[in-house]
Design a protein around this motif. Structure first.
Motif, PDB file in Angstrom:
ATOM      1  N   ALA A 276     -28.622  48.255 139.520  1.00  0.00           N
ATOM      2  CA  ALA A 276     -29.846  47.508 139.193  1.00  0.00           C
ATOM      3  C   ALA A 276     -30.423  46.843 140.441  1.00  0.00           C
TER       4      ALA A 276
ATOM      5  N   ALA B  31     -33.634  53.503 136.223  1.00  0.00           N
ATOM      6  CA  ALA B  31     -33.672  52.081 135.871  1.00  0.00           C
ATOM      7  C   ALA B  31     -33.653  51.879 134.356  1.00  0.00           C
TER       8      ALA B  31
ATOM      9  N   ALA C 158     -30.758  49.627 132.655  1.00  0.00           N
ATOM     10  CA  ALA C 158     -31.101  48.472 131.822  1.00  0.00           C
ATOM     11  C   ALA C 158     -30.459  48.589 130.439  1.00  0.00           C
TER      12      ALA C 158
END
Length: 559
Positions: free
Chosen positions: A331, A356, A360
């Motif tokens: 991240a 991403a 997440a």
């Protein structure tokens, strides 16, 4: 000027025009031995560039700059300063030094627009802003300015270089159709011989290949790679063909031809590590990315360590961290990367947004995942290439599954798999199938989930990945005692030896491993497998999967 030196200079220029680089080099060196001149130094630098002699390139460009400046020729000195900026950025990766030389060139030109050097300055500044800072707005304006000046001055090399730069900037923003038209216009001029300076032709061609690679149109990228190599041969600059190797390797990786990709990258790294070290970075990054996909994580780590500070490596390093389960590092790397790439540059952001979203989700941050996925889907809708559409569909499916809607996720995964299968992307297809299998498990469809995992396993092994596929019987699972007559769907019984081969095949063993375990030749094993497929009605790309499902359903494996 000495008449003999003048004769060598004239002969050197003629040799440059004929792409006789060694001959040109000899003539310019001879002229300089008789009399120091900026023309001789500039000519020798061009010949050295074509033959990838780094120390000589820099030394002669500096000598040309100094001598032009001493003579009071501000325009020619500006031209030498521009080439020194190119040397600093392209050959040594020193963009701050490149900026300094470009500032000096701008000062020397002092607003003059009636010289080719002004157009070249705009083109090189735009290139630096696009490649180092991802500033598409500046690059578009600089490309248009270079094209305008080149056209006004009757300099097609500068005009087409500017048009190509603007085209790449437009594509990077997602304006693919209009950007590609500009890039293809410039490259048509190269094919017709209107662009006759190798450096301008190589730059414009690289822009086009880069553009197709960025939008994941790998088929067209491959075609232009081949044309680029032929162009380098025409210019007698075979070393420059290696500029294209990392882009071509990406195409090969997409197709699952990892052996060929490795060869391209290894050759490129070897050539550029010796001749132009700064240009080896992309090949090192691509090789590290391939190692991650192959499951060779330690090797990937070692390669990334060589280019750890390079912006190009950030997404690959994040993927490696994610595979290892270090979601926080992944991240952080992705946040730094996306912060550096302007939101207008949708092409460069897309791979980071794809990863991403998954990171997440793994961290339990669904709002962030939705935001990343939304941006990726918007980019795919604007850019409209099949591979990017598949990436967006698969990413949206992962998000939908995380939200608990496995039926909708299943449909999105299947859409991605259909696109990827048609486009020949075995690694990406395998990953989508594994994710689909998890949703099928949640929908209580174990047989279909098993089928997807088996296909994924075969796809991965077919391209040389050692990635483990969860949810399958292990290679050491014991055999079960079989009934005496095991028959295929058509009623034809399998022999005892065929049952043994089928059981080992179902456990994922290669033909060579089966041969060693049963003390047979590989050719004999291949004959048995062909017979087994015939009796089971297994055919095509899923023949092994069909046979494996048959073996599992008939109780050939335990555990």
């Amino acid at each position: 000027m000495n008449s003999e030196a003048s004769a060598h200079l004239a002969a050197g220029e003629a040799a440059l025009g004929a792409f006789a680089w060694e001959e040109a080099r000899d003539h310019f060196a001879a002229a300089l031995a008789i009399e120091d001149s900026p023309e001789g130094a500039a000519g020798l630098a061009r010949a050295a560039w074509a033959t990838s002699d780094l120390p000589l390139i820099a030394a002669e460009h500096e000598r040309a700059y100094r001598l032009y400046h001493q003579r009071g020729d501000r325009v020619a000195a500006a031209g030498a300063a521009i080439f020194l900026a190119i040397d600093a950025f392209e050959l040594h990766g020193k963009d701050a030094i490149a900026d300094g030389w470009l500032s000096r060139a701008r000062q020397l030109l002092d607003g003059r627009e009636d010289v080719p050097e002004a157009g070249m300055l705009a083109a090189v500044e735009g290139h630096l802003y696009l490649m180092q800072r991802n500033d598409t707005t500046f690059a578009k304006a600089a490309g248009r300015e270079a094209a305008r000046l080149g056209r006004a001055l009757g300099e097609p090399n500068i005009e087409m270089r500017g048009i190509a730069l603007e085209g790449l900037a437009l594509v990077s923003e997602g304006q693919v159709e209009v950007g590609m038209r500009r890039l293809e216009l410039a490259n048509a001029a190269i094919a017709l011989g209107e662009v006759n300076l190798p450096d301008s032709a190589i730059v414009a061609s690289c822009y086009l290949i880069d553009a197709y690679s960025r939008v994941r149109d790998y088929s067209r990228a491959s075609q232009w790679c081949e044309q680029f190599i032929a162009m380098c041969e025409r210019f007698k600059m075979n070393n420059s063909a290696s500029i294209c190797r990392p882009l071509f390797a990406v195409v090969l990786m997409w197709r699952g031809q990892w052996g060929e990709a490795e060869s391209e990258l290894t050759t490129s790294i070897d050539i550029f590590s010796r001749l132009r070290p700064a240009m080896a970075v992309e090949s090192i990054v691509r090789k590290a990315e391939m190692r991650t996909r192959q499951g060779r994580l330690e090797d990937a780590d070692e390669l990334f360590a060589r280019v750890e500070r390079e912006p190009l490596a950030q997404v690959g390093r994040a993927h490696l961290a994610f595979v290892r389960g270090d979601t926080e590092l992944a991240a952080d790397l992705l946040t730094r990367y996306l912060r550096r790439i302007p939101v207008e540059n949708r092409i460069e952001r897309a791979p980071a947004l794809e990863l991403a979203t998954r990171v997440a989700i793994a961290m339990g941050d669904l709002p962030a995942a939705r935001a990343h996925c939304s941006d990726l889907v918007a980019a795919a809708q604007q850019i409209r290439t099949a591979p990017l559409h598949a990436a967006a569909a698969a990413t949206h499916a992962v998000l939908t599954a995380a939200e608990g809607d496995h039926q909708s996720a299943r449909h999105c995964f299947e859409e991605a798999i259909d696109i990827l299968g048609a486009d020949g992307a075995p690694y990406e297809s395998a990953q989508a199938r594994l994710a689909l299998a998890a949703s099928l498990d949640a929908l209580e469809r174990p047989k279909q989930a098993l089928r997807e995992r088996l296909i994924a396993r075969d796809l991965l092994r077919g391209i040389g990945s050692i990635e483990e596929v969860p949810g399958l019987p292990g290679t050491d699972s014991p055999l079960v005692v079989l009934p005496p007559a095991l028959r295929g769907p058509g009623g034809e019984p399998l022999t005892e030896r065929e049952v043994e081969v089928l059981a080992l095949l179902a456990r994922g063993k290669s033909n060579q491993a089966i041969a060693e375990e049963l003390v047979l030749s590989v050719r004999t094993v291949e004959r048995h497998i062909t017979t087994i497929y015939g009796k089971l009605g297994a055919a095509g790309r899923v023949a092994r999967t069909t046979a494996t499902l048959f073996a599992i359903e008939r109780g050939l494996l335990a555990g």
